[in-house]
Design an enzyme around this catalytic site. Sequence first.
Site, short mmCIF file in Angstrom:
data_model
loop_
_atom_site.label_atom_id
_atom_site.label_comp_id
_atom_site.label_asym_id
_atom_site.label_seq_id
_atom_site.Cartn_x
_atom_site.Cartn_y
_atom_site.Cartn_z
N GLU A 1 1.68 -0.43 -4.90
CA GLU A 1 0.66 0.54 -5.29
C GLU A 1 1.31 1.89 -5.55
O GLU A 1 1.65 2.63 -4.62
CB GLU A 1 -0.42 0.69 -4.22
CG GLU A 1 -1.60 1.51 -4.72
CD GLU A 1 -2.11 2.58 -3.77
OE1 GLU A 1 -3.15 3.16 -4.06
OE2 GLU A 1 -1.47 2.85 -2.73
N ASP B 1 0.83 -1.20 0.00
CA ASP B 1 0.00 0.00 0.00
C ASP B 1 0.87 1.26 0.00
O ASP B 1 1.92 1.30 0.63
CB ASP B 1 -0.87 -0.04 1.27
CG ASP B 1 -1.78 1.16 1.39
OD1 ASP B 1 -2.73 1.26 0.59
OD2 ASP B 1 -1.56 2.01 2.29
C1 QV4 Z 1 -8.77 13.89 6.61
C2 QV4 Z 1 -8.24 14.91 5.59
C3 QV4 Z 1 -6.82 15.26 5.88
C4 QV4 Z 1 -6.77 15.82 7.28
C5 QV4 Z 1 -7.34 14.81 8.27
C6 QV4 Z 1 -7.41 15.44 9.64
O1 QV4 Z 1 -8.34 14.35 4.28
O2 QV4 Z 1 -6.32 16.21 4.95
O3 QV4 Z 1 -5.43 16.09 7.61
O4 QV4 Z 1 -8.66 14.37 7.90
O5 QV4 Z 1 -7.75 14.48 10.59
C7 QV4 Z 1 -9.21 8.73 5.77
C8 QV4 Z 1 -10.20 9.81 5.39
C9 QV4 Z 1 -9.51 11.16 5.27
C10 QV4 Z 1 -8.82 11.46 6.59
C11 QV4 Z 1 -7.86 10.32 6.89
C12 QV4 Z 1 -7.16 10.46 8.21
O6 QV4 Z 1 -10.82 9.51 4.17
O7 QV4 Z 1 -10.46 12.13 4.98
O8 QV4 Z 1 -8.05 12.65 6.43
O9 QV4 Z 1 -8.57 9.06 6.92
O10 QV4 Z 1 -8.06 10.38 9.25
C13 QV4 Z 1 -7.81 4.97 2.44
C14 QV4 Z 1 -8.82 6.00 2.00
C15 QV4 Z 1 -8.54 7.34 2.61
C16 QV4 Z 1 -8.45 7.19 4.12
C17 QV4 Z 1 -7.29 6.24 4.40
C18 QV4 Z 1 -7.01 6.03 5.89
O11 QV4 Z 1 -8.82 6.10 0.59
O12 QV4 Z 1 -9.62 8.23 2.31
O13 QV4 Z 1 -8.26 8.44 4.73
O14 QV4 Z 1 -7.62 4.96 3.85
O15 QV4 Z 1 -8.14 5.61 6.56
C19 QV4 Z 1 -3.29 8.57 -3.03
C20 QV4 Z 1 -2.16 7.66 -2.57
C21 QV4 Z 1 -2.54 6.19 -2.60
C22 QV4 Z 1 -3.88 5.96 -1.91
C23 QV4 Z 1 -4.92 6.84 -2.56
C24 QV4 Z 1 -6.28 6.71 -1.91
O16 QV4 Z 1 -1.01 7.88 -3.37
O17 QV4 Z 1 -1.53 5.46 -1.97
O18 QV4 Z 1 -4.54 8.20 -2.45
N1 QV4 Z 1 -4.27 4.54 -1.93
C25 QV4 Z 1 -3.96 3.63 -0.79
C26 QV4 Z 1 -5.11 2.70 -0.46
C27 QV4 Z 1 -6.23 3.51 0.15
C28 QV4 Z 1 -5.78 4.07 1.48
C29 QV4 Z 1 -4.36 4.46 1.49
C30 QV4 Z 1 -3.52 4.30 0.42
C31 QV4 Z 1 -3.81 4.88 2.79
O19 QV4 Z 1 -5.51 2.00 -1.59
O20 QV4 Z 1 -7.39 2.73 0.32
O21 QV4 Z 1 -6.57 5.23 1.81
O22 QV4 Z 1 -3.39 3.70 3.44
O23 QV4 Z 1 -3.43 8.54 -4.42
#
Ligand code: QV4
Length: 511
Positions: A248, A212
């Site tokens: 990824e 990831d």
């Molecule tokens: C939010 C704001 C932040 C703020 C924070 C304050 O966005 O700017 O600072 O609140 O508390 C979740 C929420 C998100 C929140 C964050 C932290 O959606 O709003 O921040 O939690 O609390 C998944 C989801 C994300 C989720 C994350 C952790 O998609 O929405 O965040 O899990 O729970 C990029 C990357 C790529 C990524 C992709 C989604 O390059 O690597 O974005 N893909 C992978 C996974 C994905 C996962 C992650 C990475 C993180 O496939 O499922 O994100 O592990 O392109």
Amino acid sequence: MKLFLLLSAVGFCWAQYTPHTKPGRTSLVHLFEWHWADIALECEQYLAPNGFGGVQISPPNENVVINNPSRPWWERYQPVSYKLCTRSGNEDEFKDMVTRCNNVGVRIYVDAVINHMSGSGVGAGTNSTCRSYFNPGSRDFPAVPYSGWDFNDGKCKTGTGEIENYNDPYQVRDCRLVSLLDLALEKDYVRSKIAEYLNHLIDTGVAGFRIDASKHMWPGDMKAVLDKLHNLNTSWFPEGSKAFIYQEVIDLGGEPIKSSEYFGNGRVTEFKYGVKLGTVLRKWSGEKMAYLKNWGEGWGFMPSDKALVFVDNHDNQRGHGAGGASILTFWDSRLYKMGVGFMLAHPYGFTRVMSSFHWPRHFENGKDVNDWIGPPNDGGVIKRVTINPDTTCGNGWVCEHRWRQIRNMVAFRNVVDGEAFTNWWDNGSNQVAFGRGNKGFIVFNNDDWPLSVTLQTGLPAGTYCDVISGDKSGGNCAGIKIYVSSDSKANFSISNSAEDPFIAIHAESKL
Ligand code: QV4
Ligand code: CA
């Protein structure tokens, strides 16, 4: 010379680019958010008999329990420890799944979240899936243990500590992705803790890892972790086998960080694949299927032997990650089946099939406000996957991999494995066809008018069952029959209003 041949054979067979699927099984399925007990059953009852190579599972390590919103799927991307203890099951259930799947020749690939721990704003306490204490504010994760020294707070140079600009590779690697506490992978201690976790999984019998958020780690740091990994468990894998690695990295072009930086570590997700295929099948931006003639590297994709490909993934099927509106999903089932059919028939890349859960999609101002909703559950407990009399899934599970058209194309890919891309035909628009040597042939009609044409299939003469419109069982065919003559030609007719406007035949669908 002999030594060289031996070494290159070892490199080819056992390196991290090889998925270690059983010979003749060529695809993975992502059973997103499934319980381990259901995956074990699915391996035995469905995946093995239907020729699936392996399963990508949701992250198995302890994560934050998020209650606002209520138990979103994405809580599993906020690690608290490396205990195998989540909504999908505990360590015993995990081991039972890995053993039972391996015993029927279906491999398990773990989604490894190693770039970060929980979000920085999550409150301290024991609100985690195994009740381990953690304190994001003080960077304290005693169940690993990690402390303030193990995070990149000092290294990140942005004012907020967050990634602010994807054009700065230092920020992307050293700062926080959406507030997730960024691990200091330059430290040998952190590398060792991660390797210990991955080795525990390898020793249990997993075949490899989706890494990831790889874009957010320096390739050299990742290599240092991978160099610490054990070889795969010899109960199921040849001695000296290395874990299959697919990273990824979202590289749609236009950013300084490139997929190619990661090729040394293993395969990389090719996100252009689903974005472009969706655009073509939707006929957006002047695209048409005739242009798919040079699909693959010809479209600017990474080398086929480095690519992990998919039509949609758990992020972009709901507007997370990359791809936007062009991505095809089960919500557009007719086009989706064509897209997955094309992917599985085409030789490019190593293929992953998506298997989803339903959620009440609801758009406001172009955004799905329900994009966070977690798997089908009873008071937070993940619901079991029930199987309907017609072999589809119940209880809110979509099970695209059980759709006849998709399941039969997984088999098609196994049958044509290693065969060349041959006998391309197109009408200059959205009617196309191609073969795979003398083993398989597929025809698509995505135009607004009927297709009727005689084509060179490359197949031996005989009557074949179209595996899209029905199944072959015994000597009978529930679908359309295709007659290949002694010169390998066959006539195809596909109405533009057919339920599935494509036809696929292969050596094992011969009657
Ligand atoms: C939010 C704001 C932040 C703020 C924070 C304050 O966005 O700017 O600072 O609140 O508390 C979740 C929420 C998100 C929140 C964050 C932290 O959606 O709003 O921040 O939690 O609390 C998944 C989801 C994300 C989720 C994350 C952790 O998609 O929405 O965040 O899990 O729970 C990029 C990357 C790529 C990524 C992709 C989604 O390059 O690597 O974005 N893909 C992978 C996974 C994905 C996962 C992650 C990475 C993180 O496939 O499922 O994100 O592990 O392109
Ligand atoms: Ca990082």
